[in-house]
Design a protein around this motif. Structure first.
Motif, mmCIF file in Angstrom:
data_model
loop_
_atom_site.group_PDB
_atom_site.id
_atom_site.type_symbol
_atom_site.label_atom_id
_atom_site.label_comp_id
_atom_site.label_asym_id
_atom_site.label_seq_id
_atom_site.Cartn_x
_atom_site.Cartn_y
_atom_site.Cartn_z
ATOM 1 N N GLU A 240 -5.927 -5.753 -1.625
ATOM 2 C CA GLU A 240 -6.166 -4.510 -2.351
ATOM 3 C C GLU A 240 -5.794 -3.295 -1.505
ATOM 4 O O GLU A 240 -5.603 -2.191 -2.022
ATOM 5 C CB GLU A 240 -7.641 -4.410 -2.769
ATOM 6 N N ASN A 241 -5.661 -3.505 -0.211
ATOM 7 C CA ASN A 241 -5.433 -2.424 0.745
ATOM 8 C C ASN A 241 -3.951 -2.333 1.080
ATOM 9 O O ASN A 241 -3.408 -3.183 1.781
ATOM 10 C CB ASN A 241 -6.269 -2.681 2.007
ATOM 11 N N VAL A 242 -3.288 -1.282 0.577
ATOM 12 C CA VAL A 242 -1.847 -1.138 0.777
ATOM 13 C C VAL A 242 -1.509 -1.048 2.258
ATOM 14 O O VAL A 242 -0.539 -1.657 2.725
ATOM 15 C CB VAL A 242 -1.327 0.097 0.022
ATOM 16 N N ILE B 40 -1.616 -4.474 3.916
ATOM 17 C CA ILE B 40 -0.455 -5.312 3.587
ATOM 18 C C ILE B 40 0.729 -4.928 4.473
ATOM 19 O O ILE B 40 1.409 -5.786 5.048
ATOM 20 C CB ILE B 40 -0.087 -5.187 2.107
ATOM 21 N N SER B 41 0.976 -3.632 4.590
ATOM 22 C CA SER B 41 2.075 -3.170 5.435
ATOM 23 C C SER B 41 1.862 -3.562 6.887
ATOM 24 O O SER B 41 2.795 -4.025 7.565
ATOM 25 C CB SER B 41 2.210 -1.653 5.309
ATOM 26 N N ASN C 243 -5.399 -4.149 -8.802
ATOM 27 C CA ASN C 243 -4.928 -3.788 -7.464
ATOM 28 C C ASN C 243 -4.622 -5.013 -6.616
ATOM 29 O O ASN C 243 -3.622 -5.050 -5.888
ATOM 30 C CB ASN C 243 -5.972 -2.920 -6.757
ATOM 31 N N ARG D 289 -0.742 -4.999 -8.108
ATOM 32 C CA ARG D 289 -0.212 -4.038 -7.138
ATOM 33 C C ARG D 289 0.033 -4.687 -5.788
ATOM 34 O O ARG D 289 1.079 -4.448 -5.150
ATOM 35 C CB ARG D 289 -1.176 -2.854 -6.978
ATOM 36 N N GLY D 290 -0.902 -5.531 -5.345
ATOM 37 C CA GLY D 290 -0.726 -6.212 -4.067
ATOM 38 C C GLY D 290 0.490 -7.112 -4.053
ATOM 39 O O GLY D 290 1.207 -7.211 -3.043
ATOM 40 N N ILE E 171 3.573 -4.774 -3.681
ATOM 41 C CA ILE E 171 3.734 -4.255 -2.322
ATOM 42 C C ILE E 171 4.237 -5.341 -1.377
ATOM 43 O O ILE E 171 5.140 -5.121 -0.561
ATOM 44 C CB ILE E 171 2.403 -3.672 -1.809
ATOM 45 N N ARG F 48 7.850 -5.299 0.479
ATOM 46 C CA ARG F 48 7.886 -5.267 1.951
ATOM 47 C C ARG F 48 8.626 -6.476 2.513
ATOM 48 O O ARG F 48 9.428 -6.345 3.454
ATOM 49 C CB ARG F 48 6.450 -5.211 2.474
#
Length: 249
Positions: free
Chosen positions: A59-61, A64-65, A106, A110-111, A114, A118
């Motif tokens: 859930e945490n962008v 993930i990066s 998310n 969304r995850g 992302i 990436r």
């Protein structure tokens, strides 16, 4: 570094994610597992003999990066990504909590975007003919009223898979999805323990049994392999025949 291609599986501490990692390792990948469960992913990575177990909240962008930065610094870009992490958060439709809805979207959608973006950026930069497999669900096609956000997210994963496959085809990066039916994992523990719920589940499953996590893992491994070199943009449903059944009894 072993010289083997690297595969990353999110939600890899148990269940379907761990089974995917087992199958990919047997196909010659060095495995990296990621999961929000710190103790679980560490234990799973050790049991599997993975090169790393990373804690990551999908859930945490930023997380993930940072995960991809960590992997690429230590091992180089991944050759295969399995977006398996997901949550359901059931509830009544009329009173379903908006914060819960957003959290499911998310994590599950969304995850996935992302992580795909990436991973693909690094694959393109390195000239890697990569493979990405997203975990959708039969609930991308059929709905259950108690899991509105989950159904919406998995339908989104199906479409996002097609979009990414088209966008990345020119880079020889294949993107597919797997849609499990009733699989014998912790998520289905309540069904297993309830004879009435199990009877209902089997009434809609022509093969008359739950699938195993490894049966999902084997399909994921196929989609990451050269045997699937002309397959992209597809969602493969592994559901014991459920989507073909137009009645229950």
């Amino acid at each position: 570094m072993t010289g083997k291609p690297i595969a990353l599986v999110t939600g890899g501490a148990q269940g379907i994610g761990y089974a995917c990692a087992e199958a990919l390792m047997e196909d010659g990948y060095d495995m990296i597992l990621a999961d929000i469960n710190a103790e679980g992913v560490a234990a799973a990575a050790e049991a599997l003999g993975a090169v790393a177990g990373i804690v990551c909240d999908m859930e945490n962008v930023g997380a993930i990066s940072a995960m991809f930065d960590q992997i690429e610094a230590a091992h180089g870009p991944v050759h295969a990504l399995v977006n398996n992490a997901g949550i359901a958060m059931p509830g009544d439709f009329l009173s379903y909590n908006l914060a819960a809805f957003e959290k499911v979207i998310n994590v599950n959608l969304r995850g996935v975007f992302i992580a795909m973006q990436r991973a693909a950026q690094a694959m393109v930069a390195a000239g890697i003919d990569g493979a990405i497999v997203n975990m959708s669900s039969i609930n991308a096609q059929v709905a259950i009223p108690a899991i509105p956000a989950y159904c919406a997210s998995k339908g989104g994963v199906m479409q996002l898979t097609k979009v990414a496959a088209l966008a990345l085809a020119r880079n020889n990066i294949r993107v597919n999805a797997v849609g499990p039916g009733s699989i014998d994992t912790e998520m289905m523990a309540g069904v297993n323990a309830n004879p009435d719920a199990m009877k209902m589940a089997m009434s809609r499953t022509p093969l008359q049994r739950m699938g195993t996590a490894r049966e999902i893992g084997d399909v994921v491994a196929f989609l990451c392999s050269k045997k699937a070199s002309y397959v992209t943009g597809e969602t493969i449903y592994v559901d014991g025949g459920r989507l073909g059944l137009n009645y229950t009894c």
